[in-house]
Design an enzyme around this catalytic site. Structure first.
Site, PDB file in Angstrom:
ATOM      1  N   PRO A  50     -29.743   5.311 -14.741  1.00 22.04           N
ATOM      2  CG  PRO A  50     -28.625   5.938 -16.696  1.00 22.04           C
ATOM      3  CD  PRO A  50     -29.637   4.950 -16.164  1.00 22.04           C
ATOM      4  CB  CYS A  51     -29.324   8.442 -10.119  1.00 19.16           C
ATOM      5  SG  CYS A  51     -27.601   8.956  -9.912  1.00 19.16           S
ATOM      6  CD  GLN A  52     -26.518  10.799 -14.585  1.00 14.63           C
ATOM      7  OE1 GLN A  52     -27.386   9.936 -14.577  1.00 14.63           O
ATOM      8  NE2 GLN A  52     -25.287  10.566 -15.019  1.00 14.63           N
ATOM      9  CE1 TYR A  55     -36.486   9.649 -12.262  1.00 13.79           C
ATOM     10  CE2 TYR A  55     -34.432   8.464 -12.526  1.00 13.79           C
ATOM     11  CZ  TYR A  55     -35.723   8.702 -12.918  1.00 13.79           C
ATOM     12  OH  TYR A  55     -36.252   8.004 -13.961  1.00 13.79           O
TER      13      TYR A  55
END
Length: 360
Positions: free
Chosen positions: A82-84, A86
């Site tokens: 999950p990229c949240q 970054y």
């Protein structure tokens, strides 16, 4: 001989679908969110969906079991942690990113790879991930385990995805140097119009749903927002509006730089990045280029290069636009995933020209 794969943090299955289109034998997807089960298994052939927390509920042995095959087969662990934590949207709130529980999932990804030691690894994420320690640690652990690593920030239109979207793609191999293939498309030809023209989208008013596809639906608009979008030009800003339609923030210096919300897309350019709230007219430049509404759920999926018949829920009664919007916005664009898969297959063939690699 084939490449057998598992997809960690699989979501709705965009990465798996693209890898399968390239010819990779994806056997299972793992995700903690139950709403991923239907789209993942309904649209991808011969795959299992394993619901669970990779840091707690799912053992490495269970993951490795899906990779067990003939001794000559190659193995791949793919995923998009999950990229949240970054993303630029999160980085504006320092406390949120430092405390975000998802920071540790990249470490978990690294632990799984270090334990299982697949032949190949791929990860897709936001470009900002490269600026953070968890990513440096991830790459260091891969290198210590003997992987050759390449990473590249790509412009998605170069790979046929009609969005002004940049993504970081990492490839790693135990079998020699590896690179993402060169661009597959002319970016000047990858536009909203080029993508929408492949589909028979009926015209919609705000608040309407197509009789043929319940995902081709447009959120309703207030009377004020209807006036705003009627004054909006494709590619324009709120500066197109008369004074009485401006928001309070537009009249402040701090708000003048935010020009995308309530804007229209342009036919002859890529769309903006499709976020998890692309169905909301005010959440970005998500106005339809011509019709007086935000883009529909199906149109958002199309801009993520999902097939026009990709099923996200079983029925209209089960549809939550918020939930499906999240599935679509968080997905790896299918066409980019296919380019990743093609790169992995070509790498194996380059490293061993004698291999009889079979594709699915």
């Amino acid at each position: 001989m084939s490449i057998r794969a598992v997809d960690l943090f699989c979501g709705a299955g965009g990465l798996t679908y693209g890898l399968q289109e390239a010819g990779i034998d994806v056997r299972a997807g793992f995700d903690i969110e139950s709403e991923c089960r239907h789209p993942y298994t309904e649209n991808n052939s011969d795959v299992d969906f394993v619901e669970g927390d990779l840091s707690d509920d799912v053992s490495n042995a269970e993951i490795e079991e899906y990779l067990s095959a003939g001794e000559d087969d190659y193995t791949l662990i793919a995923g998009c942690a999950p990229c949240q934590p970054y993303s630029t949207m999160s980085n504006g709130n320092k406390n949120r990113t430092e405390d975000h529980e998802k920071w540790g999932l990249m470490d978990e990804f690294a632990e799984i790879v270090a334990d299982i030691q697949p032949d190949l690894v791929t990860m897709e994420n936001v470009p900002q991930v490269q600026k953070h320690d968890p990513y440096d640690d991830f790459c260091r652990r891969l290198a210590e385990a003997g992987y050759h690593i390449s990473d590249r920030v790509v412009d998605c239109p170069n790979y046929g995805v009609p969005q002004q979207r940049k993504r970081m793609v990492l490839l790693a191999s135990k079998h020699g140097r590896i690179e993402l293939q060169d661009p597959t498309h002319d970016p000047d030809e990858v536009t909203v119009e080029s993508e929408f023209s492949k589909h028979n989208f009926c015209e919609l008013e705000a608040g309407e749903t197509s009789d043929d596809d319940f995902l081709h639906n447009a959120r309703g608009l207030s009377d004020t927002n209807k006036k705003r979008i009627r004054h909006s030009q494709p590619g324009g800003t709120w500066k197109d509006w008369p004074e009485e339609l401006l928001l309070k923030c537009h009249k402040k210096d701090s708000g003048r730089k935010y020009i995308a919300p309530y804007g229209r897309m342009e036919w002859n350019k890529p769309a903006p990045t499709i976020t998890t709230q692309f169905y909301n007219y005010g959440s970005g430049r998500f106005g339809h280029p011509e019709e007086d509404r935000a883009i529909s759920v199906r149109e958002g999926a199309t801009l993520q290069t999902f097939p026009s018949d990709y099923s996200f829920v079983q029925s209209e009664e089960e549809l939550s636009v918020k939930s499906v919007g999240k599935l679509i916005g968080n997905a790896v664009p299918v066409r980019l995933a296919e380019a990743i898969g093609q790169s992995l297959i070509q790498h194996i063939r380059n490293e061993d020209p004698q291999t009889q690699l079979q594709t699915v």
